[in-house]
Design a protein around this motif. Structure first.
Motif, short mmCIF file in Angstrom:
data_model
loop_
_atom_site.label_atom_id
_atom_site.label_comp_id
_atom_site.label_asym_id
_atom_site.label_seq_id
_atom_site.Cartn_x
_atom_site.Cartn_y
_atom_site.Cartn_z
N MET A 46 0.83 -1.21 0.00
CA MET A 46 0.00 0.00 0.00
C MET A 46 0.86 1.26 0.00
SD MET A 46 -3.02 1.12 -0.20
CE MET A 46 -4.14 2.44 0.23
N LEU A 47 1.95 1.25 0.74
CA LEU A 47 2.83 2.41 0.80
C LEU A 47 3.45 2.69 -0.56
CD1 LEU A 47 4.65 1.89 4.22
CD2 LEU A 47 2.67 3.34 3.71
N LYS A 48 3.79 1.63 -1.30
CA LYS A 48 4.34 1.81 -2.65
C LYS A 48 3.27 2.40 -3.58
CE LYS A 48 7.82 -1.84 -2.31
NZ LYS A 48 8.28 -3.16 -2.79
N LYS A 49 2.04 1.97 -3.40
CA LYS A 49 0.95 2.52 -4.20
C LYS A 49 0.73 4.00 -3.87
CE LYS A 49 -4.02 2.09 -5.04
NZ LYS A 49 -5.28 1.38 -4.66
N LEU A 50 0.79 4.33 -2.58
CA LEU A 50 0.62 5.72 -2.17
C LEU A 50 1.75 6.60 -2.71
CD1 LEU A 50 -0.53 5.29 1.55
CD2 LEU A 50 -1.95 5.92 -0.42
N GLU A 52 3.32 6.05 -5.57
CA GLU A 52 3.02 6.22 -7.00
C GLU A 52 1.99 7.32 -7.22
OE1 GLU A 52 1.73 2.45 -8.38
OE2 GLU A 52 3.72 1.51 -8.30
N GLU A 53 1.08 7.47 -6.25
CA GLU A 53 0.02 8.47 -6.38
C GLU A 53 0.43 9.82 -5.81
OE1 GLU A 53 -3.34 6.64 -4.53
OE2 GLU A 53 -3.65 5.20 -6.16
N GLY A 54 1.66 9.91 -5.30
CA GLY A 54 2.19 11.19 -4.86
C GLY A 54 1.86 11.60 -3.44
N TYR A 55 1.37 10.65 -2.62
CA TYR A 55 0.99 10.99 -1.25
C TYR A 55 2.14 10.83 -0.25
CZ TYR A 55 -3.85 10.91 -2.88
OH TYR A 55 -5.01 11.17 -3.56
N VAL A 56 3.10 9.97 -0.55
CA VAL A 56 4.19 9.69 0.38
C VAL A 56 5.50 9.49 -0.38
CG1 VAL A 56 2.62 8.54 2.00
CG2 VAL A 56 3.95 7.17 0.38
N ASN A 57 6.58 9.57 0.36
CA ASN A 57 7.89 9.12 -0.11
C ASN A 57 8.26 7.89 0.72
OD1 ASN A 57 8.37 11.23 -2.00
ND2 ASN A 57 8.87 12.61 -0.32
N TYR A 58 8.46 6.76 0.04
CA TYR A 58 8.73 5.50 0.72
C TYR A 58 10.20 5.15 0.61
CZ TYR A 58 8.75 0.50 1.71
OH TYR A 58 9.04 -0.74 2.23
N TYR A 59 10.81 4.84 1.76
CA TYR A 59 12.22 4.47 1.80
C TYR A 59 12.33 3.06 2.38
CZ TYR A 59 12.57 9.54 1.37
OH TYR A 59 12.42 10.83 0.94
N GLN A 60 12.73 2.11 1.57
CA GLN A 60 12.80 0.71 2.01
C GLN A 60 13.71 0.56 3.22
OE1 GLN A 60 14.04 -1.98 -1.07
NE2 GLN A 60 13.13 -3.76 -0.09
#
Length: 238
Positions: A46-50, A52-60
Motif C-alpha cells: 500500500m505504501l508503494k501505491k501511495l 506512486e500516487e504522490g501521497y508519500v515518499n517510501y524508503y525501504q
C-alpha cells in the motif's frame, strides 16, 4: 481539500502516517502495521501505491514520509476526527471511552462546512478531550477565526496553499513565520502583548512536557508562553 475521490482506506493510512511521524518526520512500516492491524507485507504494498500516487515518499527499510499532497489529506482527517471527539464529549456528553470509535466512523463523511460550524460552535477548540492532542488548523485562507465567523459560506473562502504547523508541534531549533492565530480576541491580545503577530518570524527554543511553558525566540528576544497558547499559533516552516 482532497475531495471525495480518495477512499477511506487511503485516508486511514495517511492519518496513521501523520500520527506516527510527528516526532522525526518518518513513520515505520511496523508501526503502521500494528496501528492498522494489517500484515506488514500488505502495508508495504500500500505504501508503494501511495508513493506512486504522490501521497508519500517510501524508503525501504527506513520508513515513509508524507508529501505536501499527503499531508493535506492527513491533516484534514485528523482535524475532523479531533473536532468530532470534542463535539461528542462537550456537547453530547458521550463517554470518554466511546469517543475514538465513534469519531472514526464519522470523520470520513463529515462535510467541510459541517466541520467549520462545529469548530465555531465549540469556540475554536485547540485540543481533543481524550488524549489532549492538538487539533490542527483548518486549510481556509484566513489569518484569524474572526474572519471565518464573518463569512456566510465556506465556498466564499479560498483554500490555503501552504501547510501550517502548530508552534506546539514544532521541534526545537526550527523556525517559521506566523500565518494563522486560532481563537478569540483574548488569545490574540495575549500574543500581541508578547510581540507575536501575523508574519512574525519565530523560533522554538524548547517545549517542556505536559503543560509546562514554551520558550521561543522573537526578534532576537527570548519569550516564554503557556503551552496551550502555543497550540493556537500556526506557522509556515522556513
Amino acid at each position: 481539500m482532497h475531495g471525495k475521490e480518495i477512499s477511506e482506506n487511503v485516508e486511514e493510512y495517511l492519518e496513521t502516517i501523520y500520527k506516527k511521524s510527528l516526532k522525526d518526520n518518518m513513520a515505520k512500516t511496523t508501526e503502521i502495521s500494528k496501528d492498522l492491524n494489517i500484515a506488514p507485507g500488505s502495508v508495504t504494498q500500500m505504501l508503494k501505491k501511495l508513493e506512486e500516487e504522490g501521497y508519500v515518499n517510501y524508503y525501504q527499510y527506513k520508513g515513509v514520509q508524507l508529501t505536501d499532497k499527503g499531508f493535506k489529506v492527513a491533516i484534514s482527517i485528523v482535524r475532523k476526527h479531533r473536532l468530532i471527539e470534542t463535539f461528542l464529549y462537550k456537547t453530547l456528553g458521550l463517554d470518554m471511552e466511546d469517543l475514538h470509535e465513534q469519531a472514526c466512523a464519522m470523520e470520513h463523511t463529515l462535510s467541510d462546512e459541517a466541520e467549520r460550524k462545529i469548530c465555531q460552535l465549540l469556540g475554536y477548540p485547540d485540543q481533543c478531550p481524550d488524549d489532549h492532542n492538538i487539533i490542527p488548523a483548518c486549510d481556509l485562507n484566513i489569518q484569524t477565526c474572526y474572519e471565518c465567523s464573518k463569512i456566510h459560506s465556506i465556498d466564499e473562502i479560498p483554500r490555503r496553499i501552504e501547510n501550517l504547523k502548530s508552534l506546539g508541534n514544532m521541534t526545537p531549533n526550527t523556525t517559521g513565520v506566523v500565518k494563522f492565530i486560532r481563537g478569540d480576541n483574548n488569545k490574540i491580545k495575549k500574543l500581541l502583548d508578547l510581540g507575536i503577530t501575523l508574519e512574525t518570524e519565530i523560533t522554538l527554543i524548547n517545549s517542556t512536557p505536559l503543560n509546562g511553558p514554551v520558550k521561543v525566540l522573537v526578534f532576537d528576544k527570548e519569550i516564554q508562553l503557556d503551552k496551550e497558547l502555543s497550540y493556537n499559533v500556526f506557522v509556515e516552516l522556513k
